[in-house]
Design a protein around this motif. Structure first.
Motif, PDB file in Angstrom:
ATOM      1  N   ARG A   1       3.515   9.332  -5.805  1.00 32.84           N
ATOM      2  CA  ARG A   1       2.184   9.697  -6.298  1.00 32.84           C
ATOM      3  C   ARG A   1       1.524  10.714  -5.353  1.00 32.84           C
ATOM      4  O   ARG A   1       0.527  10.432  -4.714  1.00 32.84           O
ATOM      5  CB  ARG A   1       1.310   8.452  -6.419  1.00 32.84           C
ATOM      6  N   LYS A   2       2.100  11.884  -5.273  1.00 33.25           N
ATOM      7  CA  LYS A   2       1.533  12.931  -4.426  1.00 33.25           C
ATOM      8  C   LYS A   2       0.227  13.451  -5.031  1.00 33.25           C
ATOM      9  O   LYS A   2       0.082  13.537  -6.252  1.00 33.25           O
ATOM     10  CB  LYS A   2       2.518  14.092  -4.272  1.00 33.25           C
ATOM     11  N   ASP A   3      -0.726  13.784  -4.159  1.00 39.79           N
ATOM     12  CA  ASP A   3      -1.958  14.432  -4.589  1.00 39.79           C
ATOM     13  C   ASP A   3      -2.311  15.515  -3.580  1.00 39.79           C
ATOM     14  O   ASP A   3      -1.535  15.800  -2.661  1.00 39.79           O
ATOM     15  CB  ASP A   3      -3.095  13.415  -4.748  1.00 39.79           C
ATOM     16  N   THR A   4      -3.471  16.149  -3.725  1.00 45.84           N
ATOM     17  CA  THR A   4      -3.868  17.226  -2.819  1.00 45.84           C
ATOM     18  C   THR A   4      -3.926  16.744  -1.372  1.00 45.84           C
ATOM     19  O   THR A   4      -3.550  17.472  -0.448  1.00 45.84           O
ATOM     20  CB  THR A   4      -5.245  17.798  -3.230  1.00 45.84           C
ATOM     21  N   VAL A   5      -4.369  15.519  -1.168  1.00 49.43           N
ATOM     22  CA  VAL A   5      -4.483  14.970   0.188  1.00 49.43           C
ATOM     23  C   VAL A   5      -3.111  14.886   0.865  1.00 49.43           C
ATOM     24  O   VAL A   5      -2.948  15.270   2.033  1.00 49.43           O
ATOM     25  CB  VAL A   5      -5.156  13.578   0.159  1.00 49.43           C
ATOM     26  N   SER A   6      -2.121  14.384   0.142  1.00 49.89           N
ATOM     27  CA  SER A   6      -0.778  14.255   0.732  1.00 49.89           C
ATOM     28  C   SER A   6      -0.132  15.623   0.951  1.00 49.89           C
ATOM     29  O   SER A   6       0.546  15.846   1.975  1.00 49.89           O
ATOM     30  CB  SER A   6       0.119  13.365  -0.140  1.00 49.89           C
ATOM     31  N   TRP A   7      -0.341  16.559   0.026  1.00 47.02           N
ATOM     32  CA  TRP A   7       0.177  17.913   0.229  1.00 47.02           C
ATOM     33  C   TRP A   7      -0.478  18.538   1.467  1.00 47.02           C
ATOM     34  O   TRP A   7       0.195  19.170   2.293  1.00 47.02           O
ATOM     35  CB  TRP A   7      -0.094  18.773  -1.001  1.00 47.02           C
ATOM     36  N   ASN A   8      -1.801  18.357   1.602  1.00 46.99           N
ATOM     37  CA  ASN A   8      -2.507  18.903   2.762  1.00 46.99           C
ATOM     38  C   ASN A   8      -1.991  18.313   4.061  1.00 46.99           C
ATOM     39  O   ASN A   8      -1.833  19.024   5.063  1.00 46.99           O
ATOM     40  CB  ASN A   8      -4.009  18.631   2.653  1.00 46.99           C
TER      41      ASN A   8
ATOM     42  N   TYR B   1       0.820  -1.211   0.000  1.00 45.59           N
ATOM     43  CA  TYR B   1       0.000   0.000   0.000  1.00 45.59           C
ATOM     44  C   TYR B   1       0.858   1.267   0.000  1.00 45.59           C
ATOM     45  O   TYR B   1       0.350   2.361   0.205  1.00 45.59           O
ATOM     46  CB  TYR B   1      -0.914   0.022   1.234  1.00 45.59           C
ATOM     47  N   ASP B   2       2.163   1.083  -0.231  1.00 43.64           N
ATOM     48  CA  ASP B   2       3.068   2.228  -0.136  1.00 43.64           C
ATOM     49  C   ASP B   2       3.010   3.131  -1.359  1.00 43.64           C
ATOM     50  O   ASP B   2       3.780   4.092  -1.461  1.00 43.64           O
ATOM     51  CB  ASP B   2       4.516   1.767   0.105  1.00 43.64           C
ATOM     52  N   ASN B   3       2.105   2.856  -2.290  1.00 44.51           N
ATOM     53  CA  ASN B   3       1.878   3.769  -3.411  1.00 44.51           C
ATOM     54  C   ASN B   3       0.478   4.372  -3.375  1.00 44.51           C
ATOM     55  O   ASN B   3       0.073   5.056  -4.322  1.00 44.51           O
ATOM     56  CB  ASN B   3       2.065   3.036  -4.753  1.00 44.51           C
ATOM     57  N   ASP B   4      -0.235   4.112  -2.309  1.00 48.07           N
ATOM     58  CA  ASP B   4      -1.584   4.648  -2.148  1.00 48.07           C
ATOM     59  C   ASP B   4      -1.497   6.020  -1.477  1.00 48.07           C
ATOM     60  O   ASP B   4      -1.099   6.108  -0.311  1.00 48.07           O
ATOM     61  CB  ASP B   4      -2.430   3.699  -1.297  1.00 48.07           C
ATOM     62  N   PRO B   5      -1.863   7.109  -2.168  1.00 41.61           N
ATOM     63  CA  PRO B   5      -1.709   8.459  -1.602  1.00 41.61           C
ATOM     64  C   PRO B   5      -2.465   8.670  -0.290  1.00 41.61           C
ATOM     65  O   PRO B   5      -1.963   9.349   0.612  1.00 41.61           O
ATOM     66  CB  PRO B   5      -2.276   9.370  -2.709  1.00 41.61           C
ATOM     67  N   ILE B   6      -3.656   8.071  -0.164  1.00 39.87           N
ATOM     68  CA  ILE B   6      -4.438   8.263   1.062  1.00 39.87           C
ATOM     69  C   ILE B   6      -3.774   7.559   2.244  1.00 39.87           C
ATOM     70  O   ILE B   6      -3.685   8.113   3.348  1.00 39.87           O
ATOM     71  CB  ILE B   6      -5.887   7.749   0.858  1.00 39.87           C
ATOM     72  N   VAL B   7      -3.283   6.352   2.030  1.00 40.21           N
ATOM     73  CA  VAL B   7      -2.584   5.624   3.089  1.00 40.21           C
ATOM     74  C   VAL B   7      -1.319   6.363   3.495  1.00 40.21           C
ATOM     75  O   VAL B   7      -1.017   6.514   4.683  1.00 40.21           O
ATOM     76  CB  VAL B   7      -2.257   4.183   2.633  1.00 40.21           C
TER      77      VAL B   7
END
Length: 206
Positions: free
Chosen positions: A42-49, A10-16
């Motif tokens: 795989r950064k997204d808005t969730v990881s930046w936040n 799961y180490d590529n799942d942005p939410i995890v």
């Protein structure tokens, strides 16, 4: 838990990964939080936040702001949580000018309408720095109803900065929203005492 994330791929799942960042930061391990973020492909808005909020709550307001600029530079659009995190960091650092600038840019530049939470944080920013008149003016212009804790924060700021006249106004507003708890009742009675309103002190402490 981090090892399980890697073990079960799961180490590529942005939410995890964002949850891992939050976990490490809440435990005080910011170096580990930074490592997870930096190695996330795989950064997204969730990881930046998650990273912005983590730095904000650990008093690194300027680092949160730099992350915000990087986030938008890479094409990610900020949302309500992004601005809540940034404004909270500015509040803790007493950055009034930056707070106003960011707050005003929300709807104008990013089409994000401020919520009750954003207004509450701005009032906290102004109250902490002693700009109580400005805080109350903002309250009067609000298109939304403030939560009780915001009135409590403003009342506490009035006591700290010895603005007893405004404190009385806020206390009356607060008492109209719900019965005051013991702490707020004592604070209100102290404000009355500072103004020599002994009858009100006696009524408040009954």
């Amino acid at each position: 838990m981090h090892l399980c994330v890697i073990k079960y791929a799961y180490d590529n799942d942005p939410i995890v990964l964002s949850s891992l960042i939050s976990m490490y930061s809440k435990c005080g391990f910011m170096n580990d939080a930074n490592l997870v973020f930096d190695t996330t492909s795989r950064k997204d808005t969730v990881s930046w936040n998650a990273m912005i909020v983590a730095n904000a709550y650990h008093g690194s307001a300027m680092k949160s702001l730099k992350l915000f600029f990087s986030m938008t530079k890479f094409g990610f659009k900020p949302n309500h949580l992004t601005f809540s995190g940034l404004l909270t960091g500015f509040a803790h650092s007493g950055m009034v000018h930056e707070s106003w600038k960011l707050f005003n840019s929300m709807e104008k530049d990013w089409n994000v309408k401020p919520t009750t939470e954003h207004y509450a944080i701005m009032i906290d920013v102004l109250g902490r720095t002693g700009m109580l008149a400005e805080a109350y003016e903002l309250v009067k212009q609000l298109p939304v109803e403030l939560p009780v804790y915001t009135w409590e924060t403003l009342l506490s700021c009035c006591r700290v900065h010895e603005n007893f006249e405004l404190g009385e106004v806020v206390a009356l507003k607060l008492s109209g929203t719900r019965p005051l708890d013991v702490g707020m009742g004592v604070l209100q009675s102290n404000i009355y005492a500072a103004r020599g309103m002994w009858k009100d002190v006696a009524l408040e402490r009954c």
